[in-house]
Design a protein around this motif. Structure first.
Motif, PDB file in Angstrom:
ATOM      1  N   TYR A  72       0.845  -1.186   0.000  1.00  0.00           N
ATOM      2  CA  TYR A  72       0.000   0.000   0.000  1.00  0.00           C
ATOM      3  C   TYR A  72       0.888   1.246   0.000  1.00  0.00           C
ATOM      4  CZ  TYR A  72      -3.119  -3.747   1.191  1.00  0.00           C
ATOM      5  OH  TYR A  72      -3.778  -4.936   1.191  1.00  0.00           O
ATOM      6  N   ARG A  73       0.257   2.402   0.183  1.00  0.00           N
ATOM      7  CA  ARG A  73       1.094   3.587   0.127  1.00  0.00           C
ATOM      8  C   ARG A  73       0.552   4.678   1.020  1.00  0.00           C
ATOM      9  NH1 ARG A  73      -0.549   4.463  -6.150  1.00  0.00           N
ATOM     10  NH2 ARG A  73      -2.440   5.638  -5.823  1.00  0.00           N
ATOM     11  N   GLY A  74       1.349   5.734   1.132  1.00  0.00           N
ATOM     12  CA  GLY A  74       0.958   6.847   1.975  1.00  0.00           C
ATOM     13  C   GLY A  74       0.740   6.383   3.400  1.00  0.00           C
ATOM     14  N   LYS A  75      -0.310   6.901   3.998  1.00  0.00           N
ATOM     15  CA  LYS A  75      -0.569   6.573   5.393  1.00  0.00           C
ATOM     16  C   LYS A  75      -0.960   5.119   5.572  1.00  0.00           C
ATOM     17  CE  LYS A  75      -2.540   9.093   9.183  1.00  0.00           C
ATOM     18  NZ  LYS A  75      -1.326   8.967   9.974  1.00  0.00           N
ATOM     19  N   THR A 102       0.572   2.734   4.192  1.00  0.00           N
ATOM     20  CA  THR A 102       1.765   1.910   4.042  1.00  0.00           C
ATOM     21  C   THR A 102       1.904   0.951   5.216  1.00  0.00           C
ATOM     22  OG1 THR A 102       2.870   3.736   2.966  1.00  0.00           O
ATOM     23  CG2 THR A 102       4.276   1.961   3.750  1.00  0.00           C
TER      24      THR A 102
END
Lengths: 448, 909
Positions: B167-170, B172
């Protein structure tokens, strides 16, 4: 004057025969007879600046390319055009694929890249077909493959699709992704020119930059540099959108005033229903928003033009950036808070998650903006927001942190009253927009 | 007066409170308001307990004891009540321990810790997501700060390539493989991520709630599993006399890295099944005895039997699993007291061909280079080693090197996991190493890739080799070993043109009837290429057990004293006699392990001393071994657990294990490491050196073993190659022998500057001989055996530790998908494997690791034991059994529940 889109309207220009008939691959013919260094010199002379957003001189970037003995070099075309509001590369690739291929061929020859990549945004699926067909045609006609036009130069171009991550438009994240890894930006230095794709020297250029090499070859660097003003040489593609009558991609010379660009019939043709201009984001979503009163005239009262220097006049306090040329116009009905929240949501979603300030900070910015927009904000939230953006900016490996921070900073800087109004009028803010209330006597009455 | 708390009865005084009694007896009750100085206020209500006969919960801080009171502090109701109080307190503020000065001494934190409260329920709670699916590691996603250390270490250091970011950003987060639970992933539970994690996001499941860091004493020692010799730190709960946690120490050879066994297989030391008292067999049953009784009985037996039949009816077995000191003690006892050279140990079953082969070619029977040099080599040539399972930490270095650009060739009949990282995987037929390697040498010489200068200047007989190697054109070799000619040429080119080649091999080379020839051929290859005596090159056998190198070094061998001094040499004999203060040492080479056992049936071996060697389970053809052991007149077994061999023992003596005494181990790159005492041995268990010393005394010889260090010093006095290694010098870092003087820095690389220990290198003429038992119509499969990641030896250590058994609870017979499909066998079915010597019923595991016609299993499990099937055919030089090849037949017995295989790279189904 049109250099890139001159033939865009011609039926069938995306096919080799027609492109060739209209002067295609003449620049390549010329370039292949030159020494690679001469091409680099010519591009340097032209003053061409990177069209991807940062505006770094392309010729200089090329001259930084390390050339160690026995190590292959690569050219990578960055077609991961994902900045909200920007769609110029899509237009160029879709209608003039051979222009890009020709530009890539010349650049590959100049840089000594036998293996060149186009890293294209995953959503541009149909353009992959267009490009691949163009590559096949170019190959059949001897412009790609082995021993191109009898020069002994070999070059292959591969098209690689991205998988939907904005961050992969950042050049080092792009390289990581191209290598098959998670698209996390690398720590620089080393720059790609020294250690890029598979740790080999690599040049990463935007689609438009590479396409611009073709007219430079055709008319010569010297002549190219005379178009435009100052260090903003040549022509620039602008993708205009938002509250305008004629959205689309325009090729402009960079001595055009912003006012003319918005209101002239040749370009955007003004704002629909005679509404008033509120603000503009002239270079893609990352650049600071400018209110109308600072858009047409700089703080010093000079006319603002559509070029690198003029748009950034006054720094971030009163200016903005040329960026990637994604020109977004906001009319009086638009809510800046909501608009900023939308952008914050985008950056929160697109942060790779590598650096804590960006990973956590973009989340918090979005959360706070959401609270303010939906009437749950506190006055202190605005300061907190200002605080967070300040702590993200310049504190991350790649510029995504900056890109996320700047729109928020600019929105608060110029439209603080609108944020405060959302906090003080939580219920009213749900039903109507703040509009132009903060303009004393703002708007231009110019009609062209 | 007496009160009962949690079903245990405790003494109590008048005026005591329940809390007082509980605290005196180490029963934790959270108390947040009560303090001795401020008195009983009963305000916080955290100290509530349940008292039988009293309504509701009672606060223990102000509850006076009454005789016969029955108190519960650990029922679910009590815990919930305590939890609620602490939880509310937690919600009253922002209790964040990150930068708090009180962290570690905070009582609220303590309460939360003991009650397992991780966050307040009364606040906008974090996700609460946890991954507890794996056996040893807990991932707490809320505590993860996404620093990426674990991801990096998993992919770039131990190169197990399991953890990654998803996943990514927050959003992650760290994930295993493609976002599956850790327990279902390809994770091998090495625990490196736990050791590196800066927060509580990754923690050891085993030590949860067993106490925190400051409570434990840290003892640096050496791992008791494979021969890598990893350096560990034991976290010891002194009060409980138990190891609670193990971490890797940042020192060579492991640099902090460990494998699942080293990190999580430690509880065996505190197992209630440990042998604690001497046992004497009376009327067919083992009965507890005193040390005096047991030792007197042994003394008596030795006196009478040896007196009557001569010393050669006595044989002793040292072990590759016990310390150098104990090996030295047993060999000195055998030689100086009994006066026979009938001493051997389990290297006979594994790396004896290495010792013999390399000593023959180079003059030293040990690895020529060090583990760390793997990172500097250009080409790693792995042959006959399943290192990701048998020597995981060595495999980390190999995989690291490959990641950093070294190339690797893996040759093995089975597609072992390390092949996943190889540039070239070469499957050859079982037992065809000699023709394969000779074919390569021939091709190298044909193409002039050999190092002519090295051969000419530094070897004795290069011309001979060039002559006889012509018998092995690559086409002929290819025909025998089943590797296509093109591929053989490719391998030869890679080997011939690389700048530095390191050959790493293991038991796939030695456990054949041609074991010694195989080793000699490898030596030939490296001498032809001239890759000896340089960094990043060499011939590097991976020694199988923690101290199998040391057992050889200590002279637990029938032909040499410690430090490889021949027993046949008169002068040495005199020197040693003088130092030991004895006379009449035998000049005759002793029996090798298989011979000792064979001679039992003819009555020539009457007494066998067996230390830390489960002979019955480790020798091939178990039925025959049992007959031989039964034929013995007197069997003494010194061990830490009961096992298949103790069943037949007349006397069983309890030994100490690796963390109960001082001592040293020598690892696979000749490095001598120190072991430290961390806990007290159970019951009356004693170290072998003490036992030998006592027996010596009773038999009239003072062996001078007063401590482990004294034993080492006694060895060192006549030691040559280890003469300079003292306990003091190896306190922090091991030393590699040869190290003749106390100022010598140790020798990481042998045979430098082309000078071999024996002078010049010696080429040996090796010839192809087929395996002893070829598959035929009746027994069409080749059975090969080995070691699994999760287990070790006969399972006495790993199966008595918590968790390893859950991961891999029973033996599986690995069979190729082709054979399985033909015989309608699927993973999980029970099959019967029959050889000419016996049969076992075992579960099948259909896996691509096995090639067609070859099946594989191990000897870890007594229930389905490979050695019932294996062939007692021996290497002609060293008498090492051919564990790697025997012919068997397979029949399906019953259908089982199909186990789902999750891809190829895995150490379990």
């Amino acid at each position: 004057m049109k250099l890139l889109l001159e033939n865009a309207h011609i039926e069938g220009i995306r096919y080799y025969e027609i492109y060739r008939k209209h002067g295609g691959y003449r620049a390549a013919e010329k370039a292949l007879k030159m020494a690679p260094d001469e091409i680099v010199e010519e591009v340097k002379k032209s003053g061409l600046r990177g069209r991807g957003g940062a505006g770094f001189p392309a010729g200089m970037k090329w001259s930084f390319l390390a050339k160690p003995e026995g190590v292959p070099r690569h050219l990578v075309c960055n077609a991961d055009e994902s900045e909200p509001g920007t769609f110029k590369d899509r237009y160029l690739m879709e209608f003039l694929p051979h222009l890009l291929i020709e530009g890539l061929l010349i650049s590959s020859f100049a840089l000594g890249s036998n293996l060149t990549f186009i890293y294209i945004r995953g959503e541009y699926a149909w353009i992959v077909d267009v490009l691949e067909q163009a590559i096949a045609e170019a190959k059949t006609n001897g412009w790609l493959g082995k021993n191109i036009q009898g020069t002994g130069f070999d070059c292959e171009i591969h098209v690689q699709r991205g998988a939907g991550a904005y961050i992969c438009g950042e050049e080092t994240a792009l390289l990581e992704s191209l290598e098959g890894k998670r698209g996390n930006p690398r720590i620089k230095p080393p720059f790609p020119a020294v250690q890029g794709l598979w740790l080999r020297p690599t040049v990463v250029n935007n689609v438009e930059t590479l396409a611009a090499v073709v007219p430079i070859m055709n008319i010569g660097g010297e002549a190219y540099s005379k178009i435009g003003v100052g260090r903003s040489t040549g022509t620039k593609l602008i993708s205009a959108c938002g509250n305008i009558n004629k959205p689309g991609v325009y090729e402009i010379e960079m001595n055009l005033s912003v006012e003319e660009f918005i209101y002239s019939d040749e370009y955007c043709s003004g704002i629909p229903k005679g509404k008033k201009l509120k603000a503009c984001i002239p270079g893609g979503s990352s650049v600071p928003i400018v209110p109308a009163n600072l858009l047409f005239k700089t703080a010093k009262g000079e006319t603002r033009y559509m070029n690198y220097e003029s748009l950034s006049d006054g720094g971030f306090a009163t200016g903005t950036m040329m960026g990637s040329g994604g020109f977004i116009v906001l009319d009086e009905d638009q809510c800046v808070v909501r608009h900023t929240m939308t952008l914050a949501r985008f950056y929160n979603h697109e942060s790779c998650g590598q650096c804590s300030p960006c990973r956590e900070g973009t989340g918090w910015m979005y959360k706070i903006l959401k609270n303010i927009e939906y009437g749950k904000g506190k006055m202190s939230d605005i300061d907190l927001l200002w605080d967070i953006q300040g702590k993200i900016e310049g504190n991350t490996i790649c510029p995504l942190g900056d890109a996320a921070a700047w729109p928020v900073a600019a929105a608060i800087r110029h439209f603080r009253d609108e944020f405060e109004w959302h906090v003080t009028h939580p219920e009213e803010a749900q039903t109507r927009n703040y509009g132009l209330a903060h303009y004393a006597e703002p708007l231009s009455t110019v009609t062209v | 007066m007496k009160i009962t708390i949690n079903n245990n009865i405790f003494e109590a005084q008048e005026n005591d409170t329940v809390l007082d009694v509980a605290r005196r007896n180490d029963i934790y009750i959270p108390t947040l308001c009560y303090h001795v100085k401020t008195g009983q206020t009963a305000k916080c209500r955290a100290c509530v307990v349940d008292v039988e006969g009293m309504r509701g919960m009672q606060t223990s801080c102000n509850l006076k004891v009454r005789d016969g009171m029955n108190v519960h502090t650990d029922t679910k109701e009590v815990q919930e009540a305590q939890k609620m109080v602490v939880d509310l307190m937690l919600a009253s503020g922002y209790h964040n321990c990150l930068a708090c000065e009180r962290s570690g001494t905070c009582e609220l934190q303590d309460a939360c810790y003991h009650l397992g409260i991780e966050k307040s329920t009364y606040k906008d709670a974090p996700t609460g997501r946890k991954d507890e699916s794996s056996e040893f590691i807990v991932i707490d996603f809320d505590k993860c700060i996404k620093c990426g250390r674990c991801v990096n270490i998993c992919n770039n250091r131990v190169v197990n390539e399991v953890l990654g970011f998803g996943y990514r950003g927050k959003e992650t987060e760290i994930m295993c493989d493609d976002d599956v639970a850790m327990g279902l992933s390809t994770c091998v539970q090495c625990g490196e991520c736990v050791q590196i994690c800066p927060t509580g996001a990754l923690t050891d499941k085993k030590s949860r709630g067993k106490g925190r860091d400051a409570q434990f004493e840290k003892v640096d020692t050496t791992c008791p599993y494979c021969g890598t010799g990893c350096q560990l730190t034991l976290h010891v709960d002194k009060a409980k006399n138990k190891v609670v946690r193990v971490t890797g120490r940042d020192e060579w050879p492991n640099n902090g890295m460990l494998c699942v066994k080293g990190r999580y297989g430690f509880e065996f030391h505190a197992s209630p099944k440990r042998l604690q008292y001497p046992l004497i067999k009376k009327n067919g049953k083992h009965e507890q005895a005193t040390w005096d009784e047991a030792l007197d009985l042994i003394t008596e037996k030795i006196k009478t039997t040896v007196g009557k039949y001569g010393p050669d009816v006595f044989s002793a077995l040292g072990s590759g699993r016990i310390t150098n000191e104990n090996n030295y003690a047993i060999q000195k006892f055998t030689r100086a007291v009994v006066k026979t050279n009938n001493i051997d140990h389990c290297a006979r079953t594994c790396h004896a061909p290495t010792v013999a082969g390399l000593a023959h070619a180079f003059g030293s029977g040990a690895a020529t280079n060090s583990v760390d040099e793997i990172l500097e080599t250009d080409l790693i040539f792995v042959i006959g080693s399943n290192m990701t399972e048998a020597h995981p930490v060595v495999s980390y270095y190999v995989k690291q090197a490959v990641k950093n650009g070294s190339r690797m060739i893996v040759c093995d009949p089975r597609r072992v996991d390390i092949a996943h990282w190889a540039n070239l995987y070469v499957p050859l037929k079982v037992g065809t190493d000699v023709p394969f390697l000779n074919g390569l040498i021939n091709e190298i010489i044909q193409n002039n890739w050999h190092n002519e200068a090295f051969m000419k200047n530094n070897t004795e007989n290069p011309e001979d080799l060039k002559e006889w190697i012509k018998e092995y054109p690559v086409e002929k070799a290819s025909e025998i070993c089943g590797v296509p000619v093109e591929q053989m040429k490719q391998v030869a080119k890679l080997l011939g043109t690389a700048e530095k080649v390191s050959v790493i091999y293991c038991l796939g080379i030695t456990e054949h009837t041609t074991g010694t020839d195989n080793v000699k051929t490898i030596a030939n290859l490296q001498m032809v290429l001239g890759h000896l005596g340089k960094r990043g090159c060499g011939v590097n056998p991976l020694r199988g057990q923690n101290n199998v190198q040391g057992a050889c070094d200590m002279g637990a061998l029938p032909n040499v004293y410690h430090n490889y001094i021949s027993v046949k040499d008169e002068k040495t004999k005199e020197k040693i006699e003088k130092h030991w203060g004895v006379s009449g040492l035998s000049l005759k080479e002793g029996y090798k392990l298989p011979t000792m056992l064979h001679k039992a049936t003819t009555g020539d071996t009457k007494i066998l001393f067996c230390v830390g060697d489960n002979t019955v389970q480790t020798e091939p053809n178990m039925a025959k071994t049992i007959q031989e052991v039964k034929a013995l007149e007197f069997l003494v077994v010194i061990d830490i657990f009961e096992n298949a061999t103790t069943d037949f023992a007349d006397v069983i003596l309890p030994d100490v294990c690796f963390n109960e005494d001082f001592g040293t181990y020598s690892n696979l790159d000749r490095r001598v490491h120190l072991l430290r005492k961390a806990v007290n041995p159970p019951g009356e268990a004693k170290p072998t050196w003490w036992i030998m010393n006592e027996l010596g005394k009773r038999l009239g010889v003072d062996l001078k073993f007063t401590s482990a260090e004294a034993t080492w010093e006694d060895m060192r006095a006549t030691g040559t190659i280890m003469g300079g290694i003292t306990y003091e010098r190896i306190q922090h870092k091991g030393l590699q022998w040869p190290c003749p003087t106390v100022t010598h820095p140790g020798t990481p690389i042998l045979h430098t500057n082309g000078k071999f220990t024996r002078g010049k290198g010696l080429f040996s003429h090796t010839q192809y001989r087929s395996q002893a038992e070829m598959p035929d119509k009746e027994y069409p499969f080749v059975l090969s055996t080995g070691r699994r990641l999760w287990h070790y030896h006969t399972g006495t250590q790993t199966r008595n530790s918590i968790g390893l058994e859950n991961i891999f609870p029973e033996e599986l017979l690995e069979i190729s998908p082709v054979d399985a499909a033909r015989m309608h066998i699927k993973s999980g079915d029970m099959v019967k494997a029959t050889s000419r010597r016996g049969e076992i019923t075992v579960k099948a595991w259909v896996t691509e690791r096995s090639p067609e016609g070859v099946v594989w299993c191990t000897f870890h499990f007594r229930e389905a034991h490979a050695n019932i099937l294996t062939n007692d055919a021996y290497d002609n030089v060293t008498e090492t059994p051919e564990y790697k090849a025997c012919a068997i037949r397979i029949e399906k017995v019953s259908e089982g529940v199909e186990t789902v295989s999750r891809g190829f790279r895995q150490a379990r189904p």
